[in-house]
Design a protein around this motif. Structure first.
Motif, PDB file in Angstrom:
ATOM      1  N   LEU A 151      96.656  89.570  80.191  1.00 18.42           N
ATOM      2  CA  LEU A 151      96.564  90.017  78.681  1.00 18.42           C
ATOM      3  C   LEU A 151      95.690  89.398  77.821  1.00 18.42           C
ATOM      4  N   GLY A 152      95.525  90.300  76.481  1.00 18.98           N
ATOM      5  CA  GLY A 152      95.071  89.955  75.465  1.00 18.98           C
ATOM      6  C   GLY A 152      93.611  90.017  75.379  1.00 18.98           C
ATOM      7  N   LEU A 153      92.755  88.981  75.119  1.00 20.22           N
ATOM      8  CA  LEU A 153      91.453  88.528  75.045  1.00 20.22           C
ATOM      9  C   LEU A 153      91.156  88.341  76.647  1.00 20.22           C
ATOM     10  N   THR A 154      90.959  89.441  77.396  1.00 18.97           N
ATOM     11  CA  THR A 154      90.276  89.133  78.546  1.00 18.97           C
ATOM     12  C   THR A 154      89.037  88.915  79.150  1.00 18.97           C
ATOM     13  N   PRO A 155      88.059  88.073  79.054  1.00 18.86           N
ATOM     14  CA  PRO A 155      86.674  87.572  78.691  1.00 18.86           C
ATOM     15  C   PRO A 155      86.333  88.626  79.970  1.00 18.86           C
ATOM     16  N   GLN A 156      86.513  89.406  81.206  1.00 17.62           N
ATOM     17  CA  GLN A 156      85.553  90.473  81.378  1.00 17.62           C
ATOM     18  C   GLN A 156      85.433  91.694  81.233  1.00 17.62           C
ATOM     19  N   SER A 157      86.128  91.803  80.059  1.00 18.90           N
ATOM     20  CA  SER A 157      86.069  93.095  79.283  1.00 18.90           C
ATOM     21  C   SER A 157      85.539  92.658  77.928  1.00 18.90           C
ATOM     22  N   VAL A 158      84.348  91.591  77.527  1.00 18.61           N
ATOM     23  CA  VAL A 158      84.498  91.549  76.449  1.00 18.61           C
ATOM     24  C   VAL A 158      83.195  92.175  75.404  1.00 18.61           C
ATOM     25  N   HIS A 159      82.466  93.028  76.180  1.00 16.19           N
ATOM     26  CA  HIS A 159      81.829  93.930  75.601  1.00 16.19           C
ATOM     27  C   HIS A 159      82.324  94.969  75.317  1.00 16.19           C
ATOM     28  N   ALA A 160      83.285  95.370  75.690  1.00 13.49           N
ATOM     29  CA  ALA A 160      84.414  96.292  75.260  1.00 13.49           C
ATOM     30  C   ALA A 160      84.927  96.257  74.241  1.00 13.49           C
ATOM     31  N   LEU A 161      85.776  94.773  74.357  1.00 15.13           N
ATOM     32  CA  LEU A 161      86.585  94.375  72.733  1.00 15.13           C
ATOM     33  C   LEU A 161      85.919  93.966  72.403  1.00 15.13           C
ATOM     34  N   GLY A 162      84.387  94.586  72.070  1.00 14.81           N
ATOM     35  CA  GLY A 162      83.086  93.939  70.430  1.00 14.81           C
ATOM     36  C   GLY A 162      83.417  92.022  70.844  1.00 14.81           C
ATOM     37  N   GLY A 168      95.632  92.060  69.466  1.00 16.11           N
ATOM     38  CA  GLY A 168      97.294  92.729  69.137  1.00 16.11           C
ATOM     39  C   GLY A 168      97.572  92.130  68.279  1.00 16.11           C
ATOM     40  N   ARG A 169      96.673  92.253  67.281  1.00 21.25           N
ATOM     41  CA  ARG A 169      97.208  91.922  65.586  1.00 21.25           C
ATOM     42  C   ARG A 169      97.576  93.286  64.834  1.00 21.25           C
ATOM     43  N   GLY A 170      97.114  94.280  64.958  1.00 22.29           N
ATOM     44  CA  GLY A 170      97.802  95.961  64.754  1.00 22.29           C
ATOM     45  C   GLY A 170      98.823  95.999  65.533  1.00 22.29           C
ATOM     46  N   GLU A 171      99.469  97.619  64.665  1.00 17.57           N
ATOM     47  CA  GLU A 171     100.927  97.340  64.993  1.00 17.57           C
ATOM     48  C   GLU A 171     100.626  98.340  66.622  1.00 17.57           C
ATOM     49  N   SER A 172      99.449  99.320  66.359  1.00 14.33           N
ATOM     50  CA  SER A 172      99.368  99.888  68.004  1.00 14.33           C
ATOM     51  C   SER A 172      98.898  98.681  68.955  1.00 14.33           C
ATOM     52  N   GLN A 173      97.790  98.127  68.853  1.00 12.53           N
ATOM     53  CA  GLN A 173      97.411  97.195  69.435  1.00 12.53           C
ATOM     54  C   GLN A 173      98.968  96.256  70.485  1.00 12.53           C
TER      55      GLN A 173
END
Length: 279
Positions: A151-162, A168-173
């Motif tokens: 979890l966290g930065l998942t490199p396979q989702s790098v494009h979706a994560l921007g 996880g810095r914000g409360e919602s994340q």
């Protein structure tokens, strides 16, 4: 029918690291030292140096193949490198990544891919993401396949994560990551890589799921263990590296000394430094 002979002791003279042994280490507060590994020669060296876990990561796409991301890596390529690492390893616990496209289609696809990695020598598979992956994890665990979540930065989702950003810095994340970690633990995941996550959040996730061995990479010093990409910590990777990477070759007489220093500093809590290598 299977043989019940005692496994051969590792090249470093230690007994094979098992999942039971890792759980004992975690319960006793002993840090787990993990590094990526892609071939037999380095597998033997890392094993000799006392690295607890070897990860055949899809990072091989970037550090071995020169790809811009992990996305082009195929299951066949991870199988190939897992076989190579298996031949050199004697005692470290061996984890292999399920690459992009090898598990997203269905639970059955994930099982087929995991079987290929286990037959190549892996003792555990790693799967990225939370939410929908929990049921896939449960499906694999129920069929005797140990799972390390990610979890966290998942490199396979790098494009979706921007891009490669701290997660996880914000409360919602943060709430989402904690919820996903709890789901994965409930599904039977025994390890959880936390990448690019604030140290305080990683510590909270570990405390909320005491049976889950959290492995940090840019997630602070309070995780149960740490992992780095081998080429990064040996200062082989060119270009700007993330702040969580430490060059262990600095001041070392060679690769073996650098790896031993990494294991030593993970074990005694000197790495990662909460100021220099954390968020």
């Amino acid at each position: 029918m299977s043989s019940h002979a005692t496994p051969e002791a590792g090249a470093a003279g230690r007994k094979p690291v098992t999942l039971h042994r890792l759980r004992e280490m975690h319960a006793a507060g002993e840090k787990i030292a993990m590094l990526t590994c892609y071939d037999a020669s380095f597998a033997r060296l890392l094993d000799d140096c006392g690295v607890d876990c070897l990860l055949v990561g899809d990072s091989l796409g970037m550090v071995l193949q020169g790809q811009p991301s992990t996305l082009p890596v195929t299951l066949d390529e991870v199988v190939y490198h897992t076989k190579s690492v298996t031949r050199g390893n004697r005692s470290a616990w061996l984890i292999a990544d399920l690459p992009f496209g090898s598990y997203q289609g269905s639970r059955e696809q994930a099982l087929h891919s995991s079987v290929a990695l286990m037959q190549a020598g892996a003792q555990m598979v790693k799967i990225e993401g939370g939410g929908w992956t929990a049921e896939t994890v449960r499906f694999l665990v129920e069929r005797g396949i140990p799972v390390c979540a990610h979890l966290g930065l998942t490199p396979q989702s790098v494009h979706a994560l921007g891009g490669y950003r701290v997660q996880g810095r914000g409360e919602s994340q943060a709430m989402t990551l904690k919820h996903h970690a709890a789901e994965l633990a409930d599904a039977g995941a025994t390890m959880l890589v936390l990448e690019l996550v604030p140290g305080a959040l990683a510590a909270e996730i570990g405390a909320l799921n005491p049976g889950l061995m959290t492995i940090g990479i840019g997630a602070g010093p309070q995780c149960a263990g740490q992992v780095l990409v081998l080429h990064d910590m040996l200062n082989v990777t060119r270009g700007k590296l993330p702040r969580f990477v430490r060059n262990f070759m600095a001041g070392a007489s060679g690769i073996e000394e650098a790896v031993r220093l990494y294991v030593q500093d993970v074990k005694n809590g000197r790495f990662p430094d909460p100021e220099r290598h954390s968020y």
